[in-house]
Design an enzyme around this catalytic site. Structure first.
Site, PDB file in Angstrom:
ATOM      1  N   LYS A 230      -3.476   5.914   6.669  1.00 48.43           N
ATOM      2  CA  LYS A 230      -4.192   5.644   7.913  1.00 48.43           C
ATOM      3  C   LYS A 230      -3.448   6.159   9.139  1.00 48.43           C
ATOM      4  CE  LYS A 230      -6.947   1.824   6.171  1.00 48.43           C
ATOM      5  NZ  LYS A 230      -6.354   1.515   4.832  1.00 48.43           N
TER       6      LYS A 230
HETATM    7  C1  LIG Z   1      -7.265   1.341   3.803  1.00 42.63           C
HETATM    8  C2  LIG Z   1      -6.651   1.564   2.489  1.00 42.63           C
HETATM    9  C3  LIG Z   1      -7.418   1.943   1.379  1.00 42.63           C
HETATM   10  C4  LIG Z   1      -8.915   2.067   1.450  1.00 42.63           C
HETATM   11  O1  LIG Z   1      -9.346   3.138   2.254  1.00 42.63           O
HETATM   12  P1  LIG Z   1     -10.851   3.203   2.759  1.00 42.63           P
HETATM   13  O2  LIG Z   1     -10.934   4.372   3.664  1.00 42.63           O
HETATM   14  O3  LIG Z   1     -11.100   1.908   3.494  1.00 42.63           O
HETATM   15  O4  LIG Z   1     -11.712   3.318   1.571  1.00 42.63           O
HETATM   16  C5  LIG Z   1      -6.770   2.207   0.198  1.00 42.63           C
HETATM   17  N1  LIG Z   1      -5.431   2.081   0.084  1.00 42.63           N
HETATM   18  C6  LIG Z   1      -4.667   1.692   1.113  1.00 42.63           C
HETATM   19  C7  LIG Z   1      -3.202   1.538   0.912  1.00 42.63           C
HETATM   20  C8  LIG Z   1      -5.238   1.430   2.347  1.00 42.63           C
HETATM   21  O5  LIG Z   1      -4.473   1.044   3.360  1.00 42.63           O
END
Ligand SMILES: *Cc1c(COP(=O)(O)O)cnc(C)c1O
Length: 433
Positions: free
Chosen positions: A107
């Site tokens: 993210k």
């Molecule tokens: C947010 C997150 C996900 C899921 O991603 P999405 O875009 O919400 O499907 C998977 N793994 C980790 C470690 C995350 O932080």
């Protein structure tokens, strides 16, 4: 470029409006009117380009009409000041390590890009303070908070479910201070997400405050995630493994995988996608039945994927014209229990000496079970295993080394405001600011 709402009941928006508003007025998600294919020449030479060069070409296709080239290039290059290496785990399965950024999760890419793009729009318009509301199941809060830390004209409110994020995750957004405020909600992630959505829909609040969202519903967070799918392909091409590539994405709110699907629309030669779920397998059930039935999320050891009503499902549907058949042709699904996730982590550590985090473990397992002969699998390793320290150490029975970046966060002091999950409480807090 213009953006439309997936609910088709709101006026079209410019990029700036879509980024500042986050969600369309009819509660739909913004979609770009066109997804421009990149020329064959780009794909032919992609393995000679750097991550930043590749990302800029992709960014230009989405944002080039709305952001001056030099500014956009600067935003892309600043955002991607870390590598996303493709690491071999087995003969035909590779890990795309998305955890080398400041908060050690994928993210960071969307969070850093959005902070910079929103900062550009605020400077350009001379806008007064913009308030970013973000609900987090763990990693969003830290990536967004760190991406926006110290950005002038923006204050970030992180809403997180009390007792449902790991200590390390919590430290990454509760210790920053400055323009970051953490709100500890007595409820689940879905409650946090509902509070944020209600705030955007509340007329009175929006008259008082300029509110925007930094969840993956925001196009500025969601679209940049396409960058690394292209880079994964480039790295596969370099080692002669780019034919029949299958990409598996551990999925919660489905922002990450949807960005990959956009990449495929732009011509990225990915054969198919797999969405790996934990027990919150609403999408998996949809693939089996053709019926989308959201339900309350349940807590699992892959907690960033504990989502009972994935918001980006609306974008997936829209992208495929609502056709279950079309969706099922390009995407398959898997669902794993905590025990299966733990077993995968243990075995992969023992047999391949590769340490998976609980989310990446779902992705790896889906490839291990689902790859066909001749296919090469890439799973997105969405976070560093040390972010889930107790879980991971408990499973493998060994101490996990904590990267220095994480240790630095651990030293800070938690500061947060407790709040109920009632919208009235959240609203009166925001009005009192
Ligand atoms: C947010 C997150 C996900 C899921 O991603 P999405 O875009 O919400 O499907 C998977 N793994 C980790 C470690 C995350 O932080």
């Amino acid at each position: 470029m213009k953006y439309y709402s997936t609910n088709k009941q709101a006026p079209d928006a410019s990029l700036e409006e879509a980024v500042v508003k986050g969600l369309a007025a009819d509660k739909g998600l913004f979609m770009p009117y066109s997804i421009k294919p990149l020329p064959q020449e780009f794909y032919d030479s992609i393995d000679t380009l750097s991550f930043q060069e590749i990302a800029y070409r992709v960014a230009d296709a989405f944002f080039g009409e709305d952001v001056p080239a030099e500014t956009l290039k600067q935003i892309v290059y600043d955002t991607l000041n870390f590598d996303v290496p493709l690491v071999k785990v087995t003969e035909d399965i590779y890990s795309l390590e998305l955890f080398h950024g400041p908060t050690l999760a994928f993210k960071d890419v969307g969070g850093r890009f959005m902070a910079r793009l929103l900062g550009y729009f605020i400077r350009k318009e001379g806008k007064k303070q913009v308030n970013v509301l973000v609900a987090t199941s763990g990693d969003t809060g830290s990536a967004v908070a760190n991406g926006f830390l110290g950005v002038e004209g923006i204050h970030v409110y992180v809403l997180y479910p009390k007792g449902k994020v790991s200590e390390i995750q919590e430290k990454q957004f509760t210790t920053l201070g400055q323009n970051i405020t953490a709100l500890e909600i007595d409820g689940t992630f879905d409650d946090c997400q509902a509070l944020v959505k209600s705030a955007f829909m509340d007329k009175e609040l929006n008259e008082h405050l300029q509110l925007t969202s930094a969840n993956s519903i925001n196009v500025a967070r969601f679209l940049p995630q396409a960058f690394y799918y292209f880079y994964a392909y480039a790295q596969l091409k370099k080692i002669g493994k780019a034919n029949d590539a299958v990409i598996c994405v551990p999925s919660g709110n489905f922002g990450n995988i949807t960005a990959g699907l956009f990449g495929k629309r732009m011509g990225l030669p990915v054969k198919r996608f797999i969405a790996a779920n934990n027990r919150n397998d609403i999408f998996y059930q949809y693939l089996q039945t053709g019926v989308y039935t959201p339900r309350p999320s349940i807590a699992t050891i892959a907690n960033a994927m504990d989502v009972g009503d994935p918001s980006n499902f609306a974008r997936v549907l829209d992208l495929y014209g609502g056709s279950h058949a079309a969706i099922s042709t390009e995407i398959s699904g898997t669902t794993y229990t905590n025990e299966q996730i733990a077993e995968t982590m243990r075995e992969t550590w023992k047999e391949c000496h590769y340490l998976l985090d609980p989310h990446g473990a779902c992705g790896f397992r889906a490839l291990k079970e689902g790859l066909k002969p001749g296919e090469t699998g890439v799973f997105l390793e969405t976070a560093h295993p040390a972010k889930f320290l107790e879980t991971v150490e408990g499973i493998i029975g060994e101490t996990v080394e904590i990267p220095a970046k994480l240790k630095a966060f651990m030293q800070g002091e938690k500061q947060s405001l407790s709040m109920t999950k009632e919208f009235a409480d959240f609203k009166s807090y925001l009005l009192s600011l």
